[in-house]
Scaffold this active site. Structure first.
Site, short mmCIF file in Angstrom:
data_model
loop_
_atom_site.label_atom_id
_atom_site.label_comp_id
_atom_site.label_asym_id
_atom_site.label_seq_id
_atom_site.Cartn_x
_atom_site.Cartn_y
_atom_site.Cartn_z
N GLY A 1 60.94 112.20 -16.89
CA GLY A 1 61.83 112.19 -18.06
C GLY A 1 61.14 112.43 -19.39
O GLY A 1 61.73 112.95 -20.32
N GLU B 1 57.02 107.90 -24.07
CA GLU B 1 58.12 107.59 -23.15
C GLU B 1 59.43 108.19 -23.63
O GLU B 1 59.66 108.32 -24.84
CB GLU B 1 58.29 106.06 -23.07
N ASP B 2 60.28 108.52 -22.68
CA ASP B 2 61.61 109.00 -23.03
C ASP B 2 62.48 107.85 -23.54
O ASP B 2 62.98 107.89 -24.65
CB ASP B 2 62.27 109.71 -21.84
N ASP C 1 64.18 100.84 -21.59
CA ASP C 1 65.43 100.17 -21.25
C ASP C 1 65.14 98.69 -21.06
O ASP C 1 65.02 97.95 -22.03
CB ASP C 1 65.97 100.86 -19.99
N ASP D 1 67.70 112.72 -16.85
CA ASP D 1 68.38 113.42 -15.76
C ASP D 1 69.72 112.81 -15.39
O ASP D 1 70.00 111.63 -15.65
CB ASP D 1 67.50 113.42 -14.51
N ARG E 1 67.95 118.00 -17.21
CA ARG E 1 66.86 117.57 -18.11
C ARG E 1 66.61 118.57 -19.23
O ARG E 1 66.06 118.23 -20.25
CB ARG E 1 65.56 117.40 -17.31
P1 5GP Z 1 62.96 100.43 -17.69
O1 5GP Z 1 62.66 100.35 -19.16
O2 5GP Z 1 64.26 99.76 -17.37
O3 5GP Z 1 61.85 99.89 -16.83
O4 5GP Z 1 63.12 101.92 -17.22
C1 5GP Z 1 63.10 102.98 -18.08
C2 5GP Z 1 63.19 104.27 -17.30
O5 5GP Z 1 64.47 104.37 -16.65
C3 5GP Z 1 63.15 105.44 -18.25
O6 5GP Z 1 61.84 105.89 -18.45
C4 5GP Z 1 64.03 106.46 -17.58
O7 5GP Z 1 63.26 107.22 -16.69
C5 5GP Z 1 65.04 105.64 -16.83
N1 5GP Z 1 66.27 105.50 -17.63
C6 5GP Z 1 66.61 104.44 -18.40
N2 5GP Z 1 67.79 104.65 -19.01
C7 5GP Z 1 68.21 105.88 -18.65
C8 5GP Z 1 69.38 106.67 -19.00
O8 5GP Z 1 70.26 106.29 -19.77
N3 5GP Z 1 69.45 107.89 -18.41
C9 5GP Z 1 68.50 108.37 -17.55
N4 5GP Z 1 68.70 109.58 -17.05
N5 5GP Z 1 67.39 107.65 -17.22
C10 5GP Z 1 67.24 106.42 -17.76
MG MG Z 2 60.48 107.26 -18.53
#
Ligand code: 5GP
Ligand code: MG
Length: 260
Positions: free
Chosen positions: A104, A158-159, A162, A218, A224
């Site tokens: 991502g 990072e993208d 969350d 994605d 993407r």
């Molecule tokens: P976390 O912070 O929960 O450990 O995970 C973050 C990762 O979950 C991000 O880097 C991304 O790859 C994926 N992710 C989190 N939110 C979204 C979203 O709204 N859309 C998409 N496509 N991926 C997400």
């Molecule tokens: Mg990510």
């Protein structure tokens, strides 16, 4: 294995605090409230100048859109340019290693390194959750970095952050490799869902709790390459009819960008 503990590595000589680093806040989704407003009801019959009443049918209530434009491409590019300028200033005289987490983060990284236009190295990691159904944050490294991080100024790009679980785990792993500094630049921050507090040095936008697609993110491994960020409220509808994404991405799409 995580012997380095939770402490981020102390920052190096140059001031690495992001000046005025407040993310652009993306407020409630465009149309979120407008779409929910009851449409004022029209009188069922208007009297025409003649004597025949003109019948006006009850306005159809539009269903809320399945997908909406959250941040348009211009707003994204402007913010990435600002972040790039901040990095260039903060890392002056230092050549950071930018670490991107596949997949991502690659679109953001590609734009960010060009916006920053500064000496840096880039490397990639691929990780996967051990148990995707569980929010443990424990990940498996599917592809490790090629560069040696000892003594390096590492910036994780990072993208979206969350829950923060993945990133926290990743930072612990990277901290064991002896970097001179370790910081995070996240394009998107969904703070409402944070489980673990993780320090973010640079944030592009703070986004609401809705599934996002585009600009690296994605939808079932597709989409993407979109230049905009779309908010998907109804995944089933979009999976059944991906053209809905194209319609929402159009600059004249109803609602427009909330971040402008
Ligand atoms: P976390 O912070 O929960 O450990 O995970 C973050 C990762 O979950 C991000 O880097 C991304 O790859 C994926 N992710 C989190 N939110 C979204 C979203 O709204 N859309 C998409 N496509 N991926 C997400
Ligand atoms: Mg990510």
């Amino acid at each position: 294995m995580n012997t380095a503990g939770d402490q981020p590595v102390p920052s190096p000589g140059p001031a690495l605090t992001a000046p005025g680093d407040h993310p652009v806040r993306v407020p409630g989704l465009p149309g979120a409230s407008a779409g929910d407003q009851p449409v004022p009801s029209l009188p069922l019959a208007l009297t025409a100048p003649g004597d025949q009443p003109v019948l006006v049918s009850e306005p159809a209530l539009e269903p809320p859109p399945a997908v909406r434009l959250l941040v348009d491409r211009e707003t994204l590019q402007e913010r990435v340019a600002e972040l790039g300028a901040e990095l260039r200033a903060d890392y002056e005289g230092v050549e950071p290693v930018m670490v991107s987490v596949l997949r991502g983060g690659v679109v953001f990284l590609a734009d960010l390194v060009r916006a920053a236009a500064m000496p840096c190295r880039v490397d990639f990691m691929a990780i996967s959750r051990f148990d995707a159904s569980e929010d443990t944050g424990v990940v498996r490294i599917e592809k490790d970095l090629d560069l040696d991080l000892s003594g390096a100024h590492v910036l994780v790009v990072e993208d979206i952050v969350d829950t923060g679980l993945t990133l926290t785990y990743l930072l612990r792993v990277l901290a064991t490799r002896g970097p001179a500094s370790l910081r995070v630049c996240a394009l998107l921050d969904r703070r409402a869902r944070r489980i673990v507090d993780v320090p973010l040095s640079y944030v592009g936008f703070e986004v609401p709790d809705v599934f996002l697609v585009g600009y690296g993110l994605d939808l079932d491994e597709r989409e993407r390459g979109r230049s905009e960020l779309l908010a998907v409220d109804d995944l089933d509808a979009v999976r059944a009819d991906p053209v809905l994404l194209d319609l929402a991405a159009r600059p004249d799409a109803a609602g427009g960008s909330a971040a402008g």
